[in-house]
Design a protein around this motif. Structure first.
Motif, PDB file in Angstrom:
ATOM      1  N   SER A 116       0.824  -1.215   0.000  1.00 52.06           N
ATOM      2  CA  SER A 116       0.000   0.000   0.000  1.00 52.06           C
ATOM      3  C   SER A 116       0.858   1.266   0.000  1.00 52.06           C
ATOM      4  O   SER A 116       0.374   2.343  -0.327  1.00 52.06           O
ATOM      5  N   MET A 117       2.131   1.129   0.379  1.00 47.67           N
ATOM      6  CA  MET A 117       3.045   2.275   0.394  1.00 47.67           C
ATOM      7  C   MET A 117       3.845   2.407  -0.904  1.00 47.67           C
ATOM      8  O   MET A 117       4.696   3.286  -1.024  1.00 47.67           O
ATOM      9  N   VAL A 118       3.574   1.535  -1.859  1.00 48.87           N
ATOM     10  CA  VAL A 118       4.313   1.536  -3.126  1.00 48.87           C
ATOM     11  C   VAL A 118       3.481   2.232  -4.190  1.00 48.87           C
ATOM     12  O   VAL A 118       2.299   1.941  -4.354  1.00 48.87           O
ATOM     13  N   GLY A 119       4.118   3.162  -4.884  1.00 53.04           N
ATOM     14  CA  GLY A 119       3.471   3.845  -6.002  1.00 53.04           C
ATOM     15  C   GLY A 119       3.829   3.148  -7.303  1.00 53.04           C
ATOM     16  O   GLY A 119       3.506   1.992  -7.522  1.00 53.04           O
ATOM     17  N   ARG A 120       4.572   3.826  -8.110  1.00 51.01           N
ATOM     18  CA  ARG A 120       4.943   3.307  -9.431  1.00 51.01           C
ATOM     19  C   ARG A 120       6.028   2.232  -9.315  1.00 51.01           C
ATOM     20  O   ARG A 120       6.951   2.348  -8.515  1.00 51.01           O
ATOM     21  N   VAL A 121       5.913   1.213 -10.157  1.00 49.41           N
ATOM     22  CA  VAL A 121       6.894   0.130 -10.224  1.00 49.41           C
ATOM     23  C   VAL A 121       7.286  -0.054 -11.684  1.00 49.41           C
ATOM     24  O   VAL A 121       6.423  -0.123 -12.558  1.00 49.41           O
ATOM     25  N   ASP A 122       8.589  -0.139 -11.931  1.00 45.02           N
ATOM     26  CA  ASP A 122       9.071  -0.348 -13.295  1.00 45.02           C
ATOM     27  C   ASP A 122      10.320  -1.219 -13.235  1.00 45.02           C
ATOM     28  O   ASP A 122      11.084  -1.154 -12.268  1.00 45.02           O
ATOM     29  N   ILE A 123      10.522  -2.024 -14.252  1.00 47.71           N
ATOM     30  CA  ILE A 123      11.717  -2.860 -14.357  1.00 47.71           C
ATOM     31  C   ILE A 123      12.349  -2.579 -15.716  1.00 47.71           C
ATOM     32  O   ILE A 123      11.692  -2.715 -16.742  1.00 47.71           O
ATOM     33  N   ARG A 124      13.628  -2.166 -15.687  1.00 45.05           N
ATOM     34  CA  ARG A 124      14.373  -1.909 -16.921  1.00 45.05           C
ATOM     35  C   ARG A 124      15.801  -2.388 -16.762  1.00 45.05           C
ATOM     36  O   ARG A 124      16.469  -2.027 -15.792  1.00 45.05           O
ATOM     37  N   ASP A 125      16.250  -3.186 -17.680  1.00 46.74           N
ATOM     38  CA  ASP A 125      17.644  -3.637 -17.720  1.00 46.74           C
ATOM     39  C   ASP A 125      18.117  -4.221 -16.389  1.00 46.74           C
ATOM     40  O   ASP A 125      19.203  -3.909 -15.914  1.00 46.74           O
TER      41      ASP A 125
ATOM     42  N   LEU B  70      15.024  -2.815 -10.712  1.00 49.01           N
ATOM     43  CA  LEU B  70      13.658  -2.610 -10.245  1.00 49.01           C
ATOM     44  C   LEU B  70      13.573  -1.210  -9.647  1.00 49.01           C
ATOM     45  O   LEU B  70      14.267  -0.901  -8.684  1.00 49.01           O
ATOM     46  N   TYR B  71      12.745  -0.364 -10.252  1.00 45.74           N
ATOM     47  CA  TYR B  71      12.518   0.990  -9.763  1.00 45.74           C
ATOM     48  C   TYR B  71      11.173   1.012  -9.041  1.00 45.74           C
ATOM     49  O   TYR B  71      10.166   0.572  -9.606  1.00 45.74           O
ATOM     50  N   MET B  72      11.166   1.507  -7.807  1.00 40.54           N
ATOM     51  CA  MET B  72       9.929   1.554  -7.037  1.00 40.54           C
ATOM     52  C   MET B  72       9.779   2.915  -6.371  1.00 40.54           C
ATOM     53  O   MET B  72      10.699   3.390  -5.711  1.00 40.54           O
ATOM     54  N   GLN B  73       8.602   3.488  -6.537  1.00 42.17           N
ATOM     55  CA  GLN B  73       8.274   4.719  -5.833  1.00 42.17           C
ATOM     56  C   GLN B  73       7.692   4.320  -4.481  1.00 42.17           C
ATOM     57  O   GLN B  73       6.686   3.615  -4.420  1.00 42.17           O
TER      58      GLN B  73
ATOM     59  N   VAL C 196      17.934  -2.758  -6.975  1.00 33.26           N
ATOM     60  CA  VAL C 196      16.686  -2.107  -6.627  1.00 33.26           C
ATOM     61  C   VAL C 196      16.982  -0.634  -6.382  1.00 33.26           C
ATOM     62  O   VAL C 196      17.903  -0.298  -5.631  1.00 33.26           O
ATOM     63  N   ARG C 197      16.201   0.229  -7.008  1.00 38.87           N
ATOM     64  CA  ARG C 197      16.337   1.673  -6.773  1.00 38.87           C
ATOM     65  C   ARG C 197      14.984   2.188  -6.287  1.00 38.87           C
ATOM     66  O   ARG C 197      13.968   2.048  -6.958  1.00 38.87           O
ATOM     67  N   LEU C 198      15.013   2.783  -5.113  1.00 39.51           N
ATOM     68  CA  LEU C 198      13.802   3.316  -4.501  1.00 39.51           C
ATOM     69  C   LEU C 198      13.835   4.836  -4.573  1.00 39.51           C
ATOM     70  O   LEU C 198      14.869   5.459  -4.356  1.00 39.51           O
ATOM     71  N   TYR C 199      12.708   5.415  -4.864  1.00 40.18           N
ATOM     72  CA  TYR C 199      12.622   6.873  -4.908  1.00 40.18           C
ATOM     73  C   TYR C 199      11.321   7.339  -4.300  1.00 40.18           C
ATOM     74  O   TYR C 199      10.444   6.564  -4.022  1.00 40.18           O
TER      75      TYR C 199
END
Length: 96
Positions: free
Chosen positions: A45-54, A57-60, A93-96
């Motif tokens: 519920s605390m996660v916004g956008r999720v994307d995976i590239r190369d 894992l990018y997670m807002q 994993v990169r969190l922003y």
């Protein structure tokens, strides 16, 4: 194809994915996104956008506490995702 050369759907899919590695990786990325709620549980519920590239894992993340907890357990988190998709899909994993 003759009747004696019939193949199962699984064999055809494996062959097709072997010939199209980009398609296989995209399917793994979709699967990884689908299993995130199972891995994160209530934290999802605390996660916004999720994307995976190369392999990244990018997670807002909308909570500093959740972001800190995920950063501390990032290696275990990566391992759980990769185990679930049965591939070495996520390297970072990169969190922003």
């Amino acid at each position: 194809m003759n009747r004696d050369q019939t193949q199962t759907l699984g064999e055809l899919m494996r062959r097709m994915l072997g010939e199209e590695p980009d398609m296989h990786e995209k399917l793994l990325e979709i699967r990884a996104k689908e299993i995130l709620p199972e891995i994160l549980g209530g934290l999802m519920s605390m996660v916004g956008r999720v994307d995976i590239r190369d392999g990244v894992l990018y997670m807002q993340i909308n909570s500093a506490a959740v972001k800190q907890a995920l950063m501390m357990e990032r290696n275990a988190f990566i391992r759980r995702i990769n185990d679930a998709v049965e591939a070495e899909l996520i390297r970072e994993v990169r969190l922003y």
